[in-house]
Each structure stands twice: as C-alpha cells, then as structure tokens.
Scaffold this motif. Structure first.
Motif, short mmCIF file in Angstrom:
data_model
loop_
_atom_site.label_atom_id
_atom_site.label_comp_id
_atom_site.label_asym_id
_atom_site.label_seq_id
_atom_site.Cartn_x
_atom_site.Cartn_y
_atom_site.Cartn_z
N VAL A 1 15.32 -0.72 9.64
CA VAL A 1 14.97 0.42 9.63
C VAL A 1 13.46 0.77 9.72
O VAL A 1 12.94 -0.36 9.45
N ASN A 2 12.87 1.90 9.84
CA ASN A 2 11.48 1.82 9.50
C ASN A 2 11.14 2.31 8.20
O ASN A 2 11.40 3.57 7.60
N SER A 3 10.78 1.34 7.53
CA SER A 3 10.19 1.69 6.03
C SER A 3 8.89 0.93 5.54
O SER A 3 8.90 -0.21 4.92
N ARG A 4 8.07 1.16 6.26
CA ARG A 4 6.69 0.45 6.28
C ARG A 4 5.68 1.27 5.31
O ARG A 4 5.63 2.62 5.47
N LEU A 5 4.99 0.55 4.38
CA LEU A 5 4.12 1.30 3.52
C LEU A 5 2.89 1.52 4.36
O LEU A 5 2.40 0.76 5.28
N ASP A 6 2.15 2.77 4.14
CA ASP A 6 0.95 2.97 4.77
C ASP A 6 -0.34 2.50 3.73
O ASP A 6 -0.14 2.45 2.67
N ALA A 7 -1.06 2.37 4.41
CA ALA A 7 -2.44 1.68 3.85
C ALA A 7 -3.15 2.93 2.78
O ALA A 7 -3.82 2.54 2.01
N LEU A 8 -3.10 4.14 3.23
CA LEU A 8 -3.52 5.00 2.25
C LEU A 8 -3.07 5.05 0.78
O LEU A 8 -3.59 4.86 -0.14
N GLN A 9 -1.68 4.86 0.96
CA GLN A 9 -0.91 4.87 -0.24
C GLN A 9 -1.22 3.36 -0.89
O GLN A 9 -1.52 3.49 -2.46
N ALA A 10 -1.31 2.45 -0.26
CA ALA A 10 -1.77 1.02 -0.84
C ALA A 10 -3.23 1.14 -1.57
O ALA A 10 -3.20 0.85 -2.67
N ALA A 11 -4.07 1.83 -0.76
CA ALA A 11 -5.34 1.84 -1.39
C ALA A 11 -5.33 2.92 -2.89
O ALA A 11 -6.07 2.08 -3.63
N VAL A 12 -4.63 3.61 -2.80
CA VAL A 12 -4.69 4.65 -4.19
C VAL A 12 -3.82 3.58 -5.10
O VAL A 12 -4.29 3.62 -6.34
N LEU A 13 -2.67 2.88 -4.69
CA LEU A 13 -2.23 2.12 -5.88
C LEU A 13 -2.96 0.75 -6.23
O LEU A 13 -2.88 0.59 -7.43
N LEU A 14 -3.82 0.31 -5.33
CA LEU A 14 -4.50 -0.76 -5.60
C LEU A 14 -5.61 -0.15 -6.89
O LEU A 14 -6.00 -1.12 -7.70
N VAL A 15 -6.13 0.92 -6.68
CA VAL A 15 -7.08 1.45 -7.63
C VAL A 15 -6.35 1.73 -8.91
O VAL A 15 -6.62 1.36 -10.03
N LYS A 16 -5.29 2.29 -8.84
CA LYS A 16 -4.52 2.66 -10.05
C LYS A 16 -3.97 1.53 -10.80
O LYS A 16 -3.69 1.61 -12.13
N LEU A 17 -3.60 0.49 -10.11
CA LEU A 17 -2.80 -0.69 -10.93
C LEU A 17 -3.81 -1.27 -11.90
O LEU A 17 -3.09 -1.72 -12.96
N LYS A 18 -5.18 -1.24 -11.75
CA LYS A 18 -6.03 -1.70 -12.89
C LYS A 18 -5.84 -0.79 -14.08
O LYS A 18 -6.07 -1.10 -15.45
N TYR A 19 -5.57 0.30 -13.88
CA TYR A 19 -5.35 1.27 -15.07
C TYR A 19 -3.85 1.20 -15.86
O TYR A 19 -3.55 1.98 -16.89
N LEU A 20 -2.92 0.44 -14.98
CA LEU A 20 -1.51 0.97 -15.26
C LEU A 20 -1.15 0.52 -16.86
O LEU A 20 -0.48 1.57 -17.72
N ASP A 21 -1.52 -0.52 -17.31
CA ASP A 21 -1.31 -1.07 -18.63
C ASP A 21 -1.90 -0.10 -19.51
O ASP A 21 -1.35 0.28 -20.82
N SER A 22 -3.18 0.32 -19.45
CA SER A 22 -3.82 1.12 -20.44
C SER A 22 -3.16 2.69 -20.45
O SER A 22 -2.94 3.09 -21.59
N TRP A 23 -2.68 3.16 -19.25
CA TRP A 23 -1.86 4.39 -19.27
C TRP A 23 -0.46 4.14 -19.74
O TRP A 23 -0.42 5.23 -20.73
N SER A 24 -0.01 3.15 -19.64
CA SER A 24 1.28 3.06 -20.33
C SER A 24 1.28 2.81 -21.92
O SER A 24 2.15 3.47 -22.61
N ALA A 25 0.17 2.29 -22.25
CA ALA A 25 -0.04 2.06 -23.72
C ALA A 25 -0.48 3.44 -24.36
O ALA A 25 0.09 3.90 -25.53
N ARG A 26 -0.97 4.28 -23.83
CA ARG A 26 -1.34 5.69 -24.13
C ARG A 26 0.10 6.46 -24.21
O ARG A 26 0.18 7.45 -25.24
N ARG A 27 0.90 6.37 -23.35
CA ARG A 27 2.19 7.07 -23.29
C ARG A 27 2.84 6.57 -24.59
O ARG A 27 3.60 7.28 -25.15
N ARG A 28 2.75 5.13 -24.90
CA ARG A 28 3.55 4.58 -26.13
C ARG A 28 2.83 5.31 -27.31
O ARG A 28 3.66 5.45 -28.08
N ASN A 29 1.70 5.30 -27.29
CA ASN A 29 0.96 6.00 -28.46
C ASN A 29 1.39 7.22 -28.51
O ASN A 29 1.76 7.69 -29.65
N ASN A 30 1.61 8.14 -27.43
CA ASN A 30 2.06 9.40 -27.59
C ASN A 30 3.49 9.51 -28.06
O ASN A 30 3.82 10.36 -28.82
#
Ligand SMILES: Cc1ncc(COP(=O)(O)O)c(C=O)c1O
Length: 370
Positions: free
Chosen positions: A227-256
């Motif tokens: 099938v055609n199921s290719r990820l695009d570079a714009l999404q990858a760029a966003v996710l690469l930035v956000k991955l650095k924050y993932l654990d701290s965001w999840s910790a804040r959710r746990r705190n909430n």
C-alpha cells in the motif's frame, strides 16, 4: 471557567520557535516523503522503546493493518482482541481479510481480560492484539506466556501508550510488533496523521518497509502488493521536536491524574486504576460515573469538555453484525460503555481548572437522582 478536553494550542505556543524552525527547514529542503528526517525519527523512537527497528507509516491504523499483513493474516484467519477499543483495532483485522474475535475487559483497567484469551484460541487464530488503552499496558506477562505456548505473535496496539511501561518494559517492545499512532491528540502527536511500527525482528521489519511502498524494491519492481503508507517529512520534523518533551509531558499528565485521584476520593466517581508494575502515560483519564450522559451535559454547560471512550463496544457495532455477537455477551465492556467519561488531563491543565472540574462533577451528581 473554560476547560477544554484538550488544548493543543498551548502546547504549540510552548515550543513554537522550535517547531516553526523545523517546519521551515523541510520547506527549504523540499524533501517531503520519507527521507532522512523520517529515518532519524525511526531511529529515535526505536531507541526510545529499546527495540531494533522502527518503520514509520502514515497512521496508527496503517501500523496495525501492515503488521497484520506482515504476520500473514488473511481470509479465514482469526485475531483475538479487546472489544473495548477504538475502531481501528478491529477494523484493520477485518480489512486484512481476517475475523476479529473479541474478549471482554478487566473492569479495573478497561484492558482486555487476559484470562479470557486462552478459551478463544482456535486452529484459525493467527495473532493476538492487546490494546494498551488510555495509556496503560494490558497485562502482558501472562499474555506473552500464553502466546508463546500457542506459537502466536502478539501485535500490540500501543496507539495510546507510547512511553507507558509494563514491569519496566516499554509499550510496543513486548510483542513481536508494537504499533503507535501519532494522531494529534496522542501524548506524542503530529500535526496530521502519522504512525510507526517497532520490532526486534529484522525480517518482519524488511517486510513492513516493503509493504509501505507498494511492495516495491527497487522502485517500480513489485515483489508483493503493498500500500502507500509513507510518512512525510513535515510530520517527522514535528515529532522529532516533540519527542524531547514526551516524558515530561507524560509526567505532568500523571501528576494531574494524581490530583484528580485525590480530589475525587470522597465522591462516588470511580477513578482509573493502574495495575501494579505498570506506569501509565494517561493519554486519557477515564472515570466511571452514575448518570454519565446527564453529568456530561451538565459539565458541557459549565464549559468543561469531556468525551466518551467508547459509547459502543466493537462486538455490537453494526458493521460487525455478521460476526454474530449479541447484546449482553461481553457485559463488562457494555457496562463501561454506559459509565465511562474522559476528563481533561492534558499537561498544561492547572490545579484550579482541575478543582473546577471536580466541583462541577459534585454539583452535577447532587442534581441527578441516585
Ligand atoms: C487504540 C487505538 N488504536 C488505533 C488507533 C488508530 O490510530 P490513527 O488514528 O493514527 O490511525 C487509535 C487512534 O486513534 C487508537 O486510539
């Protein structure tokens, strides 16, 4: 006071400079599909999960569908999964030509009740698909044991659970294949559709890389029908930035979640349970409450966003009528569908907003008759 179920704009504003820069770099490059950024994301996410391979695809649904195909699921094959999930878990089994075999849930965690799986294994069973619902892993130790005895692969629907752990092991790294969704509302959310499969199995990883590009290797020479199921570079760029924050965001959710647990302690609301050995990332904070629909309506009038995950279990969906399930057959899921209500849990939520949510729930419960 206004408390939306999720406020993605607040998150964007907190990382705006980095995101804007990353996106404009892609626009300058004009390399939009797959490419180096996608490869980097695959390497980062697989390392994060502690597995060898990451295969980026266009959505979490595609991650599940291609995983089923890679396990050879086709017409006549059965795949055991939870009836209490987002539609994709079962829809992908069906679209692969297979037949979803539904089991009921553990009422404490909303995850599939592992003790019911053994009885549903038949000579047609081709795989087991646990769903790590709301950000908490299904009970994986006995399930892995059972699947290994039966010689069945486990495809983890970890769409809602990136970063969650089960006895210290990351969601997605436990079975043969782990499937993630990066739908915007997930803890790691893209700015569009995106997904990934992780695995330690190199030959399955190769198959998946082939399947996502129409089965072609080299280009224009098709070994299998993919099938055609290719990820695009714009999404990858966003996710690469956000991955650095993932654990701290999840910790804040746990705190909430911890604050809600305390604030709701002396009410009749049933707060979510986390199984011993699990760490939840609280993609959703789902309570059970009497007169759920009336409470939801009351909260909406007070400016509080909530949602129902999910109002109808999969075995009762119209499109699966041919599977022959009847109302009452998987009662715990049917009960959960009547009672569950997701409250706002996003990282930027303030204690004042949470107090407002809980005091409004108290008001609602005083108004609806017992
Ligand atoms: C449990 C579950 N499975 C699968 C999916 C499908 O992911 P996507 O929306 O990225 O296709 C989702 C996402 O919403 C999900 O919550």
């Amino acid at each position: 006071m206004n408390v939306p179920l999720l406020d993605l704009r607040l998150q964007y504003l907190s990382i705006k400079e980095e995101i804007d820069k990353a996106l404009s770099e892609v626009l300058e490059d004009c390399g939009f599909i797959l490419g180096e950024r996608v490869k980097e994301l695959e390497a980062r996410i697989s390392a994060y999960c502690g597995v060898k391979h990451g295969i980026a695809v266009a959505s979490g649904t595609d991650a599940l569908f291609l995983s089923l195909k890679a396990c050879g699921v086709g017409p006549g094959d059965e795949v055991i999964t939870s009836t209490y999930s987002f539609f994709s878990s079962a829809g992908t089994i069906w679209n692969a030509g297979g037949r979803p075999v539904f089991v009921d849930i553990d009422p404490d965690t909303f995850n599939l009740d592992v003790s019911q799986v053994k009885g549903r294994i038949s000579d047609k069973t081709k795989a087991v698909m646990p769903v790590h619902l709301f950000g908490q892993c299904a009970e994986m130790v006995p399930l892995l044991e059972l699947a290994s005895e039966a010689g069945l692969p486990i495809i983890e629907d970890a769409a809602q659970a990136i970063g969650a752990t089960s006895d210290g092991r990351k969601a997605g790294s436990l079975g043969l294949l782990g499937c993630f969704s990066f739908y915007p509302s997930k803890n790691l959310g893209a700015y569009g559709d995106a997904g990934m499969i992780v695995t330690n199995d190199s030959s399955v990883a190769d198959k998946l890389r082939l399947l996502r590009v129409h089965g072609a290797k080299p280009k224009y020479f098709h070994r299998v029908v993919g099938v055609n199921s290719r990820l695009d570079a714009l999404q990858a760029a966003v996710l690469l930035v956000k991955l650095k924050y993932l654990d701290s965001w999840s910790a804040r959710r746990r705190n909430n979640a911890g604050l809600y647990d305390r604030l709701l302690q002396d009410t009749e609301v049933v707060t979510p349970k986390v199984r011993k050995g699990n760490v939840s990332i609280y993609n959703q904070y789902v309570v059970r409450v009497r007169a759920r629909d009336a409470v939801k309506e009351f909260l909406a009038k007070k400016g509080i966003g909530t949602d129902i995950y999910y109002p109808l279990p999969l075995h009762l969906q119209e499109c699966f009528r041919a599977l022959g399930y009847r109302k009452g057959e998987l009662p715990r899921s049917e009960k959960a569908a009547q009672e569950s209500l997701a409250l706002p849990i996003y990282p930027e939520l303030t204690p004042e907003q949470q107090e407002y949510v809980v005091s409004s729930i108290r008001e609602a419960l005083d108004l609806v008759s017992p």
